[in-house]
Design a protein around this motif. Structure first.
Motif, short mmCIF file in Angstrom:
data_model
loop_
_atom_site.label_atom_id
_atom_site.label_comp_id
_atom_site.label_asym_id
_atom_site.label_seq_id
_atom_site.Cartn_x
_atom_site.Cartn_y
_atom_site.Cartn_z
N ILE A 279 0.91 -1.26 -0.12
CA ILE A 279 -0.05 0.36 -0.19
C ILE A 279 1.11 1.04 0.17
O ILE A 279 0.40 2.17 -0.29
CB ILE A 279 -1.01 -0.18 0.77
CG1 ILE A 279 -2.03 -1.47 1.86
CG2 ILE A 279 -1.12 1.25 1.39
CD1 ILE A 279 -3.07 -0.72 2.22
N MET B 50 1.25 4.05 -2.63
CA MET B 50 0.78 5.86 -2.93
C MET B 50 3.05 6.25 -3.56
O MET B 50 2.61 7.38 -3.85
CB MET B 50 0.65 5.81 -1.28
CG MET B 50 -0.09 5.70 -0.72
SD MET B 50 -0.80 5.66 1.14
CE MET B 50 -0.42 7.53 0.90
N ASP C 155 2.54 10.32 -3.73
CA ASP C 155 2.60 10.53 -2.36
C ASP C 155 3.44 10.71 -1.72
O ASP C 155 3.25 12.00 -1.31
CB ASP C 155 1.30 9.89 -1.77
CG ASP C 155 -0.27 9.52 -2.91
OD1 ASP C 155 -0.42 10.68 -3.74
OD2 ASP C 155 -0.44 8.87 -2.74
N TYR D 170 -3.28 16.63 1.84
CA TYR D 170 -4.33 15.57 1.42
C TYR D 170 -5.52 15.13 0.52
O TYR D 170 -6.28 14.53 0.37
CB TYR D 170 -5.56 15.60 2.89
CG TYR D 170 -6.59 14.12 3.00
CD1 TYR D 170 -5.68 13.12 3.76
CD2 TYR D 170 -7.59 14.85 3.26
CE1 TYR D 170 -7.53 12.55 3.68
CE2 TYR D 170 -8.52 13.83 3.23
CZ TYR D 170 -8.21 12.71 3.65
OH TYR D 170 -8.97 11.47 4.02
N THR E 93 -3.97 13.90 -2.16
CA THR E 93 -3.27 12.91 -2.18
C THR E 93 -4.15 11.28 -2.59
O THR E 93 -5.43 11.00 -2.22
CB THR E 93 -3.16 12.36 -1.04
OG1 THR E 93 -2.53 13.49 -0.42
CG2 THR E 93 -2.25 11.25 -0.62
N ARG E 94 -3.72 10.54 -3.18
CA ARG E 94 -4.26 10.04 -3.73
C ARG E 94 -3.55 8.54 -3.12
O ARG E 94 -2.93 7.35 -3.18
CB ARG E 94 -4.12 9.24 -5.04
CG ARG E 94 -4.99 8.12 -6.13
CD ARG E 94 -4.75 7.47 -7.54
NE ARG E 94 -6.13 6.67 -7.60
CZ ARG E 94 -5.03 5.50 -8.44
NH1 ARG E 94 -3.99 5.45 -8.61
NH2 ARG E 94 -6.13 4.52 -8.46
N PHE E 95 -4.48 7.48 -1.96
CA PHE E 95 -4.38 6.32 -1.15
C PHE E 95 -4.25 4.83 -1.94
O PHE E 95 -4.09 4.24 -1.83
CB PHE E 95 -5.51 6.13 -0.34
CG PHE E 95 -5.08 7.37 0.64
CD1 PHE E 95 -3.75 7.21 1.70
CD2 PHE E 95 -5.80 8.43 0.69
CE1 PHE E 95 -3.72 8.35 2.90
CE2 PHE E 95 -5.20 9.89 1.42
CZ PHE E 95 -4.24 9.33 2.03
N SER F 258 -4.18 2.17 -4.75
CA SER F 258 -3.46 1.93 -6.14
C SER F 258 -3.70 0.93 -6.91
O SER F 258 -4.38 -0.47 -6.23
CB SER F 258 -2.05 2.70 -5.71
OG SER F 258 -1.40 1.25 -4.66
N GLY G 57 -1.46 -1.05 -4.17
CA GLY G 57 -2.71 -1.48 -2.72
C GLY G 57 -3.53 -2.79 -3.32
O GLY G 57 -3.79 -3.59 -2.29
N GLY H 223 -8.91 10.90 0.01
CA GLY H 223 -7.54 11.77 -0.62
C GLY H 223 -8.86 11.81 -2.11
O GLY H 223 -9.69 11.76 -2.08
#
Length: 378
Positions: free
Chosen positions: A113, A117, A122, A128, A131-133, A135, A138, A204
């Motif tokens: 994860i 990022m 990121d 915030y 920010t792309r959490f 993926s 992920g 995000g």
């Protein structure tokens, strides 16, 4: 992995030469007429391959749509081998053995994860909201984590029930739960349940603004993609069955899943962005077919030496994926090393040549790492 780190650049570069030569336009009707009337067989192949190396815009399926679920599938195939090896190596049994595996799974999930990022950029430490959490890494991490938990705590019959339940349950959720403002059964980019869920709960930034192709809800059926791999790995790991028969069963299983996915597509479209249940079966079917082909050629017939560059690539797949997606500018490196040769190459082929140089640099690096036994392990 080859296609997404350098192969697609080579094919797109060659296709651009063909398209420029015949002044092909992207309008589907004119484009098809131009192909039928002008292109040679080789040129048709290159243009067709280039078209397949793009994701479907929404519903539909291309070769490029297969790459992501194929990663998850193959990781699932490895589970029956890796867990058995781990337990035997550690000489652990029962809950103690599982505890060691769980610790490793959680650690790998967190690392993937975080690495996802990193690939998203990121670590630029934007706000915030930027920010792309979610993926690709992920989704791989989460789908394999839950598939592993299912595998470690169930028998074959129970795992099959889990697979069917996940696919049918996701279908039911996507078609029966009403989305505020859109109603139930809306499978448009903005109106489907997974997109609404992402907008409401995914922190995000969303990759496509109104939805994220690696969002939370659509990760659930990706567990099914991993379980298809688990079943295949169990077959490959099974004693007392010839390799020829295993290859045949894998091929027949693949053809069956492609058929089932095509039938399901009539009511629940094959769609990578929503990772629909029909997509799981259809992509899983093609994954099985490809595995049957490679297994038969390499393991049954014994033609192995040609595949060594793919082994170098596979042994450091996460490393080269991250390197090619922002950490190393391979294209600039290729210009630096091979740029002088561009004077001797026709200008329309410059892009294809440079991407070939990218592939050379990547494979030399991967060969060196393999030779020195340097592997990025999670």
């Amino acid at each position: 992995m080859f296609w997404i780190v350098s192969g697609e650049g080579i094919v797109h570069g060659l296709a651009s030469v063909v398209k420029a030569k015949y002044h092909l336009v992207q309008n589907k009707t004119d484009y098809q007429i131009a192909i039928n009337n002008h292109l040679s067989g080789w040129e048709r192949f290159i243009v067709g391959a280039s078209n397949q190396l793009h994701h479907s815009v929404w519903n539909g399926f291309s070769f490029y749509d297969l790459i992501f679920p194929l990663f998850i599938f193959i990781a699932g195939v490895s589970m029956p081998f890796s867990f058995k090896k781990h337990l035997e190596h550690q000489n652990l049994t029962g809950q103690k053995g599982k505890k060691e595996i769980y610790i490793g799974l959680i650690r790998r999930t967190i690392l993937l994860i975080l690495l996802g990022m990193v690939v998203n950029g990121d670590l630029h430490f934007a706000s915030y909201a930027d920010t792309r959490f979610a993926s690709v890494l992920g989704r791989i991490a989460l789908s394999l984590l839950f598939a592993a938990i299912i595998y470690l705590n169930t028998n074959f019959k129970s795992r099959l029930i889990w697979l069917v339940g996940i696919l049918l349950g996701y279908w039911a959720m996507m078609t029966l739960i009403a989305v505020p403002g859109f109603g139930r059964g809306n499978l448009t980019p903005e109106g489907n349940l997974a997109a609404w869920f992402d907008r409401l709960f995914l922190p995000g930034k969303l990759h496509r603004t109104i939805y994220d192709p690696e969002g939370w809800l659509s990760t659930i059926p990706a567990v099914g993609s991993a379980l298809l791999g688990v079943f295949t790995g169990e077959l490959l790991n099974k004693k007392g069955i010839s390799k020829n028969l295993k290859a045949l069963w894998i091929l027949l299983g693949g053809l069956t899943l492609v058929l089932l996915g095509s039938i399901w597509n009539t009511v629940f479209p094959i769609n990578k962005n929503m990772w629909t249940s029909s997509f799981v079966l259809y992509a899983g079917g093609w994954s099985l077919i490809l595995l049957a082909l490679f297994y038969y050629v390499i393991d049954v017939l014994g033609f192995k030496r040609w595949s060594m560059p793919l082994v170098w690539l596979g042994c450091n797949s996460i490393l080269i994926y991250m390197a090619a997606h922002g950490i190393i500018d391979f294209k600039s490196s290729a210009y630096f090393i091979f740029g002088g040769l561009l004077h001797f190459i026709s200008s329309p082929y410059h892009d294809a040549f440079i991407w070939s140089g990218v592939a050379v640099i990547q494979f030399v690096l991967l060969w060196y790492l393999y030779k020195k036994k340097i592997f990025l392990k999670l």
